[in-house]
Write an enzyme that holds these catalytic residues in place. Structure first.
Site, PDB file in Angstrom:
ATOM      1  N   SER A  49     -20.860 -31.859  -1.103  1.00 55.91           N
ATOM      2  CA  SER A  49     -22.323 -32.233  -1.343  1.00 55.91           C
ATOM      3  C   SER A  49     -23.254 -30.508  -1.028  1.00 55.91           C
ATOM      4  CB  SER A  49     -23.070 -33.106  -0.106  1.00 55.91           C
ATOM      5  OG  SER A  49     -22.727 -32.667   0.940  1.00 55.91           O
ATOM      6  N   SER A 178     -10.892 -23.418   8.381  1.00 56.98           N
ATOM      7  CA  SER A 178     -11.023 -23.352   9.907  1.00 56.98           C
ATOM      8  C   SER A 178     -12.258 -22.233   9.956  1.00 56.98           C
ATOM      9  CB  SER A 178      -9.717 -22.774  10.489  1.00 56.98           C
ATOM     10  OG  SER A 178      -9.829 -22.451  11.647  1.00 56.98           O
ATOM     11  N   TYR A 192     -17.360 -26.474  18.712  1.00 59.51           N
ATOM     12  CA  TYR A 192     -16.891 -25.982  17.282  1.00 59.51           C
ATOM     13  C   TYR A 192     -15.540 -25.320  17.653  1.00 59.51           C
ATOM     14  CZ  TYR A 192     -17.118 -24.162  12.972  1.00 59.51           C
ATOM     15  OH  TYR A 192     -16.795 -23.592  11.672  1.00 59.51           O
ATOM     16  N   LYS A 196     -11.563 -25.878  15.811  1.00 55.74           N
ATOM     17  CA  LYS A 196     -11.005 -25.053  14.971  1.00 55.74           C
ATOM     18  C   LYS A 196      -9.994 -24.692  15.394  1.00 55.74           C
ATOM     19  CE  LYS A 196     -14.083 -25.667  11.553  1.00 55.74           C
ATOM     20  NZ  LYS A 196     -13.430 -26.470  10.276  1.00 55.74           N
TER      21      LYS A 196
END
Length: 338
Positions: A49, A178, A192, A196
């Protein structure tokens, strides 16, 4: 010591190593220049998107790939816009619904892609992801679960959906987006980095396990780029702060304040400095897709600025090489790391 690439592992022989390795280019750009030809490749991308996903969907289709651009909550304006561009430019680009939080949608979308292709997919680009920043203590379980479900389990859902077909076909490529924060820590970024780091570990393990099947896994490590991820982060952060308790936020006034930046502050500061081009990331992926099977790198850092994760990548590869050198996975490790 002779090293085998993924193609040779699949064939079960290294007899042609000297000839084949002498003729393999170091990168796709060595053969194709800056615009690698992706004709004949089928590529499914999650999270198209906006950002890297949207840019990539159009870039790969314009370079000849058959692209399946997926996003959640269809119909929506972003999907309609991609479809209109595809019609106007006569691109082979199909927009399909997919929420990576859903096992059923992951399986159904991949099944539909394989039905349309008449066989397995060539390339999966796991790109959909979210950022919820702030101190770790402030991250409640709702935020933590959403971050891991999207950034880690979403990648796993998609890998599980495409791998049976890829293994039957004895070929395929999974590209997992990543971050440099999958290798380094920035305080105040919530969980976060943890998500990752998990992507890095899961991807490398997959790479070893899939090498005997002729399937490659490549980890893309972008630095910071100006995409819509900042706007989405602000929305997630606002929801988190609305339910956060003062007993958790009180210890981190500066970090908590940074979770709600002043309107326009990010754009103003970014405008004052050179802005890295978000198209760098899909360009790197396009180059990797165009490379010959068995020659792709395990990791690809992407950013015009210094890349602090590169030193960690080197140490990690050396450590894994030594760890796996004499065990049952030695051949797969050489194919992945060398």
């Amino acid at each position: 010591m002779t090293t085998l690439n993924r193609r040779q592992i699949l064939a079960g022989t290294g007899a042609t190593l000297a000839v084949s390795m002498a003729s393999v280019p170091a990168t796709a750009a060595a053969v194709t220049g800056s615009s690698p030809d992706l004709a004949g490749k089928s590529i499914l991308i999650t999270g198209t998107s906006s950002g890297f996903g949207r840019l990539g969907a159009l870039m790969y289709a314009r370079r000849g790939a058959r692209v399946f651009a997926t996003m959640r909550n269809l119909p929506r304006p972003e999907g309609a816009e991609l479809e209109q561009i595809a019609r106007d430019e006569k691109l082979d680009l199909t927009v399909l619904p997919l929420d990576v939080l859903s096992d059923a949608q992951a399986a159904a979308t991949v099944a539909e892609v394989e039905r349309r292709l008449g066989g397995p997919l060539d390339v999966l680009v796991n790109n959909a992801g979210i950022v919820i920043s702030g101190p770790v203590e402030v991250q409640d379980l709702l935020a933590a679960q959403l971050a891991f479900d999207t950034n880690v389990f979403g990648y796993q859902r998609m890998a599980r959906a495409v791998l049976p077909g890829m293994r039957r076909n004895k070929s395929g490529l999974i590209v997992n987006v990543s971050s440099q924060q999958g290798r380094i820590i920035m305080p105040g970024m919530g969980l976060y980095s943890a998500t990752k780091f998990a992507v890095e570990s899961m991807s490398e393990q997959l790479a070893y396990e899939l090498a005997p099947h002729g399937i490659e896994v490549v980890i893309i490590q972008p630095g910071g780029y100006p995409t819509d991820v900042g706007e989405n982060r602000a929305r997630y952060n606002a929801a988190l702060l609305a339910r956060a308790e003062e007993r958790h936020t009180a210890g981190y006034p500066a970090m908590v304040a940074s979770m709600t930046p002043a309107p326009g502050a990010g754009r103003a500061s970014a405008a004052a400095t050179a802005r890295p081009d978000p198209a760098d990331v899909p360009r790197a992926i396009a180059e990797i897709v165009a490379m010959a099977p068995g020659t792709r790198p395990l990791r690809r850092p992407v950013h015009p600025a210094p890349k602090p994760q590169e030193a960690i990548n080197r140490v990690s590869a050396e450590t894994q090489r030594a760890l796996l050198a004499n065990g049952p996975h030695a051949e797969a490790a050489r194919a992945v790391l060398d």
